[in-house]
Scaffold this motif. Sequence first.
Motif, mmCIF file in Angstrom:
data_model
loop_
_atom_site.group_PDB
_atom_site.id
_atom_site.type_symbol
_atom_site.label_atom_id
_atom_site.label_comp_id
_atom_site.label_asym_id
_atom_site.label_seq_id
_atom_site.Cartn_x
_atom_site.Cartn_y
_atom_site.Cartn_z
ATOM 1 N N MET A 106 -3.107 -18.410 -11.313
ATOM 2 C CA MET A 106 -2.434 -17.234 -11.879
ATOM 3 C C MET A 106 -2.549 -17.299 -13.404
ATOM 4 N N LYS A 107 -3.485 -16.541 -13.933
ATOM 5 C CA LYS A 107 -3.762 -16.571 -15.371
ATOM 6 C C LYS A 107 -3.631 -15.192 -15.998
ATOM 7 N N PHE A 108 -4.202 -14.191 -15.309
ATOM 8 C CA PHE A 108 -4.179 -12.830 -15.827
ATOM 9 C C PHE A 108 -3.031 -12.030 -15.198
ATOM 10 N N VAL A 109 -2.704 -10.898 -15.843
ATOM 11 C CA VAL A 109 -1.663 -10.015 -15.329
ATOM 12 C C VAL A 109 -1.977 -9.583 -13.900
ATOM 13 N N TYR A 110 -3.202 -9.168 -13.640
ATOM 14 C CA TYR A 110 -3.524 -8.676 -12.299
ATOM 15 C C TYR A 110 -3.375 -9.776 -11.246
ATOM 16 N N GLU A 111 -3.667 -11.022 -11.614
ATOM 17 C CA GLU A 111 -3.496 -12.127 -10.679
ATOM 18 C C GLU A 111 -2.016 -12.374 -10.388
ATOM 19 N N ALA A 112 -1.200 -12.277 -11.409
ATOM 20 C CA ALA A 112 0.242 -12.462 -11.231
ATOM 21 C C ALA A 112 0.823 -11.384 -10.328
ATOM 22 N N LEU A 113 0.372 -10.142 -10.531
ATOM 23 C CA LEU A 113 0.863 -9.041 -9.705
ATOM 24 C C LEU A 113 0.417 -9.187 -8.252
ATOM 25 N N ASN A 114 -0.810 -9.570 -8.060
ATOM 26 C CA ASN A 114 -1.314 -9.761 -6.693
ATOM 27 C C ASN A 114 -0.569 -10.880 -5.972
ATOM 28 N N TRP A 115 -0.339 -11.981 -6.687
ATOM 29 C CA TRP A 115 0.401 -13.101 -6.081
ATOM 30 C C TRP A 115 1.813 -12.673 -5.694
ATOM 31 N N ALA A 116 2.502 -11.983 -6.632
ATOM 32 C CA ALA A 116 3.888 -11.571 -6.375
ATOM 33 C C ALA A 116 3.965 -10.604 -5.203
ATOM 34 N N SER A 117 3.041 -9.652 -5.165
ATOM 35 C CA SER A 117 3.033 -8.667 -4.080
ATOM 36 C C SER A 117 2.876 -9.349 -2.731
ATOM 37 N N SER A 118 1.938 -10.264 -2.643
ATOM 38 C CA SER A 118 1.695 -10.975 -1.380
ATOM 39 C C SER A 118 2.875 -11.864 -1.009
ATOM 40 N N PHE A 119 3.406 -12.583 -1.987
ATOM 41 C CA PHE A 119 4.513 -13.510 -1.742
ATOM 42 C C PHE A 119 5.763 -12.765 -1.269
ATOM 43 N N LEU A 120 6.072 -11.655 -1.935
ATOM 44 C CA LEU A 120 7.273 -10.898 -1.580
ATOM 45 C C LEU A 120 7.114 -10.210 -0.222
ATOM 46 N N LYS A 121 5.927 -9.723 0.057
ATOM 47 C CA LYS A 121 5.678 -9.094 1.360
ATOM 48 C C LYS A 121 5.882 -10.099 2.483
ATOM 49 N N GLU A 122 5.380 -11.305 2.301
ATOM 50 C CA GLU A 122 5.551 -12.353 3.307
ATOM 51 C C GLU A 122 7.018 -12.736 3.475
ATOM 52 N N SER A 123 7.797 -12.550 2.410
ATOM 53 C CA SER A 123 9.222 -12.899 2.447
ATOM 54 C C SER A 123 10.093 -11.745 2.927
ATOM 55 N N GLY A 124 9.462 -10.613 3.243
ATOM 56 C CA GLY A 124 10.217 -9.460 3.726
ATOM 57 C C GLY A 124 10.908 -8.674 2.639
ATOM 58 N N ARG A 125 10.453 -8.814 1.409
ATOM 59 C CA ARG A 125 11.026 -8.077 0.283
ATOM 60 C C ARG A 125 10.072 -6.979 -0.179
ATOM 61 N N ASP A 126 10.564 -6.128 -1.073
ATOM 62 C CA ASP A 126 9.751 -5.048 -1.628
ATOM 63 C C ASP A 126 8.634 -5.651 -2.469
ATOM 64 N N GLU A 127 7.407 -5.413 -2.069
ATOM 65 C CA GLU A 127 6.276 -6.016 -2.773
ATOM 66 C C GLU A 127 6.071 -5.448 -4.163
#
Length: 281
Positions: A1-22
């Motif tokens: 996770m280095k760039f903004v787009y990488e951070a957003l992609n990671w957060a979206s995937s992580f939150l979706k897996e956790s059942g939260r709003d991606e």
Amino acid sequence: MKFVYEALNWASSFLKESGRDENAGELLLRHHLQMERAILLSNLRLVLSDEQIEAFSSDVKKHAEGQPVQYLIGYEEFYGRRFNVNKEVLIPRPETEELVEGILDRASVHFPGANTLHVVDIGTGSGAIAITLALENSRFKVSAVDIAAESIAVAKENAENLGASVQWLHGDLLEPVTQKIDILVSNPPYIPDWEIETLSPVVKDHEPMRALAGGEDGLDFYRRLIHDMKDLLDEKALIAFEIGAGQGEDVKGLLEQALPDVKVEVVYDINGKDRMVFAAK
């Protein structure tokens, strides 16, 4: 996770897996970078510092565990303004903006010639309703009541930040109100006790229970308010309540029984659920 787009992609995937709003990751990253959405999206290849990545990922994980995004970033938008929030106040909801809009519209019709109208907001929390009404209509002299001193402290801070003049009263419902009321508004606790456990953990485990639980059938605070308001309402008055879905007819009945001269209107949302009650006398 280095760039903004990488951070957003990671957060979206992580939150979706956790059942939260991606989409919550974007709000959190905007907060940490202090960027508006358009600026963030135009800087997707911006390199994040280690400190920014650590703070951002920590908050994403906290939200995944159930902490509301608004408490993590410290604010929520309401009626085009930013209101500070913390665990001592209910997070303002978009549907409450419709309650404010309903009051503004009805006041202009019901009190066409009045120079000053005394508005009382019961259970003010963050002060979102009281402050918005004070700023949107110069005829309104607004008082706001809350049983929790901690909530009033948050509301006072919001009023100072937004330049609103509101009288803050500490007490239980209408107890500290002494002058006649032209407009009474409240978004009281209305969730039936049995329903509390069915709420999302984001709500039931973090937002103040005193702002949620409304007794066995969810109507305890309406009963008390309607009983106590009779001697405080002016000869001509407006009453505005936010309600839980399915409570409209019950609250209408309580108002009509206590105040036979009122005209009561139950307002439904776009999904056909009753969400507000207005009464005029």
